[in-house]
Enzyme design. Structure first.
Site, PDB file in Angstrom:
ATOM      1  N   TYR A 143       0.820  -1.312  -0.019  1.00  0.00           N
ATOM      2  CA  TYR A 143      -0.071  -0.036   0.118  1.00  0.00           C
ATOM      3  C   TYR A 143       0.777   1.181   0.122  1.00  0.00           C
ATOM      4  CZ  TYR A 143      -4.367  -2.106   0.868  1.00  0.00           C
ATOM      5  OH  TYR A 143      -5.705  -2.743   0.738  1.00  0.00           O
ATOM      6  N   LYS A 189       3.564 -15.250   1.655  1.00  0.00           N
ATOM      7  CA  LYS A 189       3.731 -16.110   0.366  1.00  0.00           C
ATOM      8  C   LYS A 189       5.219 -16.311   0.208  1.00  0.00           C
ATOM      9  CE  LYS A 189       1.822 -17.528  -3.348  1.00  0.00           C
ATOM     10  NZ  LYS A 189       1.060 -18.503  -3.516  1.00  0.00           N
ATOM     11  N   ASP A 221      -2.807 -18.151  -0.220  1.00  0.00           N
ATOM     12  CA  ASP A 221      -3.923 -18.800  -0.998  1.00  0.00           C
ATOM     13  C   ASP A 221      -4.494 -19.872  -0.086  1.00  0.00           C
ATOM     14  OD1 ASP A 221      -1.362 -20.131  -0.937  1.00  0.00           O
ATOM     15  OD2 ASP A 221      -1.509 -20.653  -3.300  1.00  0.00           O
ATOM     16  N   ASP A 245      -6.007  -7.059   4.207  1.00  0.00           N
ATOM     17  CA  ASP A 245      -7.262  -6.709   3.673  1.00  0.00           C
ATOM     18  C   ASP A 245      -8.125  -7.410   2.986  1.00  0.00           C
ATOM     19  OD1 ASP A 245      -8.727  -4.585   2.440  1.00  0.00           O
ATOM     20  OD2 ASP A 245      -8.061  -4.879   0.476  1.00  0.00           O
ATOM     21  N   ASP A 249     -11.871  -9.549   4.785  1.00  0.00           N
ATOM     22  CA  ASP A 249     -13.171  -9.461   4.150  1.00  0.00           C
ATOM     23  C   ASP A 249     -13.813 -10.785   4.139  1.00  0.00           C
ATOM     24  OD1 ASP A 249     -13.180  -6.717   3.659  1.00  0.00           O
ATOM     25  OD2 ASP A 249     -13.907  -6.909   1.508  1.00  0.00           O
TER      26      ASP A 249
HETATM   27  C1  IPM Z   1     -10.381  -1.565   4.323  1.00  0.00           C
HETATM   28  C2  IPM Z   1     -10.469  -0.836   2.901  1.00  0.00           C
HETATM   29  C3  IPM Z   1      -9.407   0.077   2.784  1.00  0.00           C
HETATM   30  C4  IPM Z   1      -8.115  -0.647   2.534  1.00  0.00           C
HETATM   31  C5  IPM Z   1      -9.670   0.952   1.721  1.00  0.00           C
HETATM   32  C6  IPM Z   1     -10.988   1.778   1.596  1.00  0.00           C
HETATM   33  C7  IPM Z   1      -8.527   2.007   1.097  1.00  0.00           C
HETATM   34  O1  IPM Z   1     -10.728  -1.804   1.792  1.00  0.00           O
HETATM   35  O2  IPM Z   1     -10.273  -0.682   5.417  1.00  0.00           O
HETATM   36  O3  IPM Z   1     -10.089  -2.681   4.406  1.00  0.00           O
HETATM   37  O4  IPM Z   1      -7.831  -1.445   1.617  1.00  0.00           O
HETATM   38  O5  IPM Z   1      -7.240  -0.802   3.694  1.00  0.00           O
HETATM   39 MG    MG Z   2     -10.671  -3.952   2.841  1.00  0.00          MG
END
Ligand code: IPM
Ligand code: MG
Length: 357
Positions: A143, A189, A221, A245, A249
């Site tokens: 990032y 990885k 993975d 990230d 999710d």
């Molecule tokens: C998160 C989001 C952010 C990230 C984006 C909105 C920049 O996806 O907080 O997980 O990738 O960190």
């Molecule tokens: Mg995110």
């Protein structure tokens, strides 16, 4: 008189203002109940900041958030600002804020509420009792790595981690594991990337200071697959920025609704607490958003930043109770709802449970 705290409030865009208002509603209820005072100061970030000041992270926000005890944040972004240049987009404001605040440790719990077991797309037996803490490195990795460039025919980013960055996030993960089931799974990885090779070495070194914690390593993975196959095998997962990230999710969906899960960005003097979901522009302003993730983020703020454990427990218990009593916002209405309520109603019910308990 009890203690008094000052919180920075960033409502942001989309459903941000609605959900943050309900978290404040609940924070006021615990403050009254447990005898402390909270004052709030609002700051701009993201689209709201672009509209008012032309930039996603105004200098006043940078200065202001350093002077409060902790920051509670809603969500940012939306189609209105999607076509701006990358450095002017709402997301760039959030990334720059994390960097400015130095919040390198992002804690993302994925827990499955028994009451909502049917909300998960996975079989109840697979997800019942899941309680994972994803510890994501937040201010390094691909990032932020330099060099980076976009050009018409060739573009690139760089994944960089220093020994020091890896060691400090590993320590956070091991410290958390000591208060949990004492298991850390480090995700990388290392079969392909040099940066992961160093990651693994340094995590191994840090592990020596935590002989009680069982350390395992997994390629990213495989980790994605294992999270869906048998999520209960995980206690604490520690990983870099982009893997975290993605995996957080995926882990969040074990619970069935991304509207339920909080997060904390810590490691620095002032922490940033936010729901893990986004700004949901499609339902903004309709009063139907689920404020629970933001309310749970306020509970994390009380627990990790202010040491107000009783107040944090009271919020977490009230959330469990509303779910057990069958109150549901629209996103989870299909799962054993007795009554579908609005965002404000959900906040009020949780606040009332706290006041009356
Ligand atoms: C998160 C989001 C952010 C990230 C984006 C909105 C920049 O996806 O907080 O997980 O990738 O960190
Ligand atoms: Mg995110």
């Amino acid at each position: 008189m009890g203690k008094s705290y000052k919180l920075g409030i960033i409502k942001g865009d989309g459903i941000g203002p609605e959900i943050v208002d309900e978290a404040i509603n609940v924070l006021d209820a615990v403050a009254t109940k447990f005898g402390f005072e909270i004052s709030y100061e609002e700051f701009l970030l993201g689209g709201a900041a672009i509209d008012e000041t032309g930039v996603p992270l105004p200098q006043e926000t940078i200065n202001g958030v350093k002077k409060v005890d902790a920051v509670l944040f809603g969500a940012i972004g939306g189609p209105k600002w999607d076509n701006l240049e990358r450095h002017l987009r709402p997301e760039s404001g959030l990334l720059a804020l994390r960097k400015e605040m130095g919040t390198f440790a992002n804690l993302r719990p994925a827990i499955v509420y028994d009451e909502l077991i049917n909300a998960s797309t996975l079989k109840p037996d697979v997800v019942r009792g899941v309680d994972i803490m994803v510890v994501r490195e937040l201010t390094g990795g691909i990032y932020f790595g330099q060099p980076r460039e976009y050009a018409q025919d060739r573009a690139y980013n760089t994944m960089v981690y220093t020994r020091e960055e890896i060691a400090r996030i590993a320590k956070v993960a091991f410290d958390i594991a000591m208060k949990r089931d004492k298991r850390v799974c480090s995700v990388d990885k290392a079969n392909v990337l040099e940066v992961s090779q160093l990651w693994r070495e340094v995590v191994e070194e840090v592990a020596k200071d935590y002989p009680e914690v069982e350390l395992s390593h997994m390629y990213v993975d495989n980790a994605a697959m294992q999270l869906i196959r048998e999520p209960k095998q995980f206690d604490v997962i520690v990983t870099g920025n982009i893997f975290g990230d993605i995996l957080s999710d995926a882990a969040s969906m074990l619970s069935g609704s991304i509207g339920l899960l909080p997060s904390a960005s810590t490691g620095s003097k002032v922490g940033l607490y936010e729901p893990i979901h986004g700004s949901a522009p499609d339902i903004a302003g309709q009063g139907i958003a689920n404020p629970i993730a933001t309310i749970a983020s306020a509970a994390m703020l009380l627990r990790y930043e202010l040491d107000e454990t009783e107040a944090a427990d009271a919020i977490d218990n009230a959330i469990k109770k509303v779910l057990a009593d069958g109150y549901r916002t629209g996103d989870i209405a299909a799962f054993d709802a007795k009554e579908v309520v609005s965002c404000t109603e959900m906040g009020n019910i949780i606040a009332n449970y706290i006041s009356k308990s």
